[in-house]
Scaffold this motif. Structure first.
Motif, mmCIF file in Angstrom:
data_model
loop_
_atom_site.group_PDB
_atom_site.id
_atom_site.type_symbol
_atom_site.label_atom_id
_atom_site.label_comp_id
_atom_site.label_asym_id
_atom_site.label_seq_id
_atom_site.Cartn_x
_atom_site.Cartn_y
_atom_site.Cartn_z
ATOM 1 N N MET A 128 0.837 -1.201 0.000
ATOM 2 C CA MET A 128 0.000 0.000 0.000
ATOM 3 C C MET A 128 0.868 1.245 0.000
ATOM 4 O O MET A 128 1.969 1.262 0.556
ATOM 5 N N LEU A 129 0.335 2.280 -0.623
ATOM 6 C CA LEU A 129 0.985 3.594 -0.645
ATOM 7 C C LEU A 129 -0.091 4.647 -0.402
ATOM 8 O O LEU A 129 -1.125 4.642 -1.071
ATOM 9 N N ALA A 130 0.131 5.528 0.557
ATOM 10 C CA ALA A 130 -0.825 6.601 0.860
ATOM 11 C C ALA A 130 -0.085 7.925 0.853
ATOM 12 O O ALA A 130 0.955 8.070 1.511
ATOM 13 N N LEU A 131 -0.615 8.888 0.097
ATOM 14 C CA LEU A 131 0.031 10.201 -0.024
ATOM 15 C C LEU A 131 -0.932 11.291 0.424
ATOM 16 O O LEU A 131 -2.129 11.249 0.106
ATOM 17 N N PRO A 132 -0.425 12.284 1.155
ATOM 18 C CA PRO A 132 -1.311 13.341 1.643
ATOM 19 C C PRO A 132 -1.811 14.245 0.523
ATOM 20 O O PRO A 132 -1.109 14.485 -0.456
ATOM 21 N N LEU A 133 -3.023 14.712 0.673
ATOM 22 C CA LEU A 133 -3.585 15.737 -0.200
ATOM 23 C C LEU A 133 -3.552 17.051 0.556
ATOM 24 O O LEU A 133 -4.090 17.154 1.671
ATOM 25 N N THR A 134 -2.904 18.051 -0.002
ATOM 26 C CA THR A 134 -2.788 19.362 0.624
ATOM 27 C C THR A 134 -3.949 20.226 0.166
ATOM 28 O O THR A 134 -4.005 20.640 -0.995
ATOM 29 N N LEU A 135 -4.876 20.496 1.075
ATOM 30 C CA LEU A 135 -6.081 21.235 0.739
ATOM 31 C C LEU A 135 -6.167 22.504 1.569
ATOM 32 O O LEU A 135 -5.192 22.916 2.199
ATOM 33 N N ASN A 136 -7.350 23.128 1.586
ATOM 34 C CA ASN A 136 -7.514 24.410 2.271
ATOM 35 C C ASN A 136 -8.675 24.358 3.251
ATOM 36 O O ASN A 136 -9.431 23.397 3.297
ATOM 37 N N HIS A 137 -8.803 25.434 4.038
ATOM 38 C CA HIS A 137 -9.940 25.637 4.931
ATOM 39 C C HIS A 137 -10.111 24.488 5.927
ATOM 40 O O HIS A 137 -11.227 24.068 6.228
ATOM 41 N N GLY A 138 -9.001 23.951 6.431
ATOM 42 C CA GLY A 138 -9.094 22.925 7.454
ATOM 43 C C GLY A 138 -9.440 21.539 6.933
ATOM 44 O O GLY A 138 -9.575 20.607 7.721
ATOM 45 N N VAL A 139 -9.576 21.386 5.624
ATOM 46 C CA VAL A 139 -9.851 20.071 5.052
ATOM 47 C C VAL A 139 -8.521 19.413 4.688
ATOM 48 O O VAL A 139 -7.639 20.051 4.129
ATOM 49 N N TYR A 140 -8.363 18.155 5.041
ATOM 50 C CA TYR A 140 -7.166 17.434 4.641
ATOM 51 C C TYR A 140 -7.565 16.026 4.215
ATOM 52 O O TYR A 140 -8.702 15.586 4.432
ATOM 53 N N GLY A 141 -6.634 15.320 3.580
ATOM 54 C CA GLY A 141 -6.996 14.007 3.083
ATOM 55 C C GLY A 141 -5.792 13.235 2.579
ATOM 56 O O GLY A 141 -4.640 13.610 2.811
ATOM 57 N N ALA A 142 -6.087 12.134 1.871
ATOM 58 C CA ALA A 142 -5.028 11.278 1.358
ATOM 59 C C ALA A 142 -5.491 10.576 0.090
ATOM 60 O O ALA A 142 -6.683 10.316 -0.091
ATOM 61 N N LEU A 143 -4.525 10.308 -0.771
ATOM 62 C CA LEU A 143 -4.748 9.518 -1.974
ATOM 63 C C LEU A 143 -4.122 8.149 -1.697
ATOM 64 O O LEU A 143 -2.920 8.053 -1.438
ATOM 65 N N ASN A 144 -4.930 7.094 -1.707
ATOM 66 C CA ASN A 144 -4.505 5.783 -1.239
ATOM 67 C C ASN A 144 -4.439 4.778 -2.393
ATOM 68 O O ASN A 144 -5.374 4.683 -3.190
ATOM 69 N N PHE A 145 -3.330 4.026 -2.443
ATOM 70 C CA PHE A 145 -3.167 2.998 -3.471
ATOM 71 C C PHE A 145 -2.977 1.637 -2.805
ATOM 72 O O PHE A 145 -2.166 1.494 -1.881
ATOM 73 N N TYR A 146 -3.707 0.649 -3.296
ATOM 74 C CA TYR A 146 -3.641 -0.719 -2.787
ATOM 75 C C TYR A 146 -3.254 -1.660 -3.927
ATOM 76 O O TYR A 146 -3.735 -1.490 -5.053
ATOM 77 N N ALA A 147 -2.437 -2.670 -3.631
ATOM 78 C CA ALA A 147 -2.060 -3.643 -4.662
ATOM 79 C C ALA A 147 -2.066 -5.056 -4.088
ATOM 80 O O ALA A 147 -1.825 -5.268 -2.888
ATOM 81 N N GLY A 148 -2.308 -6.016 -4.962
ATOM 82 C CA GLY A 148 -2.350 -7.421 -4.561
ATOM 83 C C GLY A 148 -1.015 -8.125 -4.665
ATOM 84 O O GLY A 148 -0.956 -9.352 -4.561
ATOM 85 N N VAL A 149 0.065 -7.382 -4.882
ATOM 86 C CA VAL A 149 1.413 -7.962 -4.925
ATOM 87 C C VAL A 149 2.325 -7.145 -4.008
ATOM 88 O O VAL A 149 2.067 -5.974 -3.738
#
Length: 257
Positions: A128-149
């Motif tokens: 798995m790989l998860a990268l932060p999303l840099t947003l505004n107004h107190g909102v934050y998040g992540a872009l998440n990648f999953y793999a079967g290998v």
């Protein structure tokens, strides 16, 4: 007993790596053409999964005081993000909260985020790989990648980072558009309520031979006595007197010049 659902490993694992990048123009066209924020985010995950193969993608956002998955590519096994939210730990949770990239090349050897690694492996996820999303107004998040290998993202992390940076800008624009739309809807609702109340005030003024302030006072007292919202009380009065539901304000669409 059926075996756990697995994320497809993809036929690109052992093939020569081709340079990939997110088509920024296409992404912003998708934003312009999508049916609201949810539709755009769904388009984003599908494009991201294609750019960073093999595997699938999801988007985590912190909204309304909690983390939630707002979109996921079509092949993603359901519940992978939710496992982390429930345990309050995991790559996507850490990436979003700490604004730092999280890479788990082999969940079988992963010592962090228990019990997520074992539960993810039971569902066919190996890395798995998860990268932060840099947003505004107190909102934050992540872009998440999953793999079967295992180690699926070794040579794709830089592409994923560029993608997350591009996606951050697009998601920030989408959130701003949604926020402005919600403000517009709130304003429209307030104006419609004002229209109904004004109609009711006119009826009371005519019936009681009083001025507007006195009529509004009478309506407010009755609203309190009957434990009914003022707008609902006024709507009932206008419907009873007029024999039809109240008029819905005076909004006029502007035609192109």
């Amino acid at each position: 007993m059926n075996s756990p659902a697995e994320i497809p490993a993809g036929h690109h694992v052992n093939s020569p790596l081709e340079p990939r990048a997110l088509d920024t123009g296409a992404l912003y066209r998708a934003l312009a053409e999508s049916d609201g924020l949810d539709g755009f985010l769904q388009e984003l995950t599908e494009r991201a999964a294609h750019v960073v193969e093999p595997g699938e993608c999801s988007v985590t956002l912190h909204r309304a005081n909690r983390l939630r998955t707002v979109a996921a590519s079509a092949g993603l096994v359901s519940g992978l993000d939710e496992l982390q939210y429930e345990a309050d730990t995991g790559p996507c949770v850490t990436a979003a909260r700490e604004c730092a990239e999280q890479h788990a090349p082999d969940l079988a050897a992963e010592q962090r985020w228990a019990p997520f690694p074992d539960e993810a492996r039971e569902r066919g996820v190996q890395s798995m790989l998860a990268l932060p999303l840099t947003l505004n107004h107190g909102v934050y998040g992540a872009l998440n990648f999953y793999a079967g290998v295992r180690d699926a993202f070794r040579d794709r992390r830089e592409s994923a980072r560029r993608l997350a940076a591009q996606a951050s800008g697009a998601v920030a624009v989408a959130l701003r558009i949604e926020r402005e739309r919600e403000i517009g809807l709130d304003l429209r609702a307030a104006m419609l309520s004002r229209s109904v109340i004004d109609q009711a005030i006119g009826i009371v003024m005519s019936q009681r031979r009083c001025d507007a302030d006195a009529a509004l006072g009478l309506l407010r007292r009755r609203s309190q006595d009957e434990n009914v919202k003022l707008r609902e009380l006024c709507s009932r009065l206008v419907t009873r007197v007029g024999g039809a539901p109240p008029r819905r304000g005076g909004f006029t669409e502007r035609l192109p010049g």
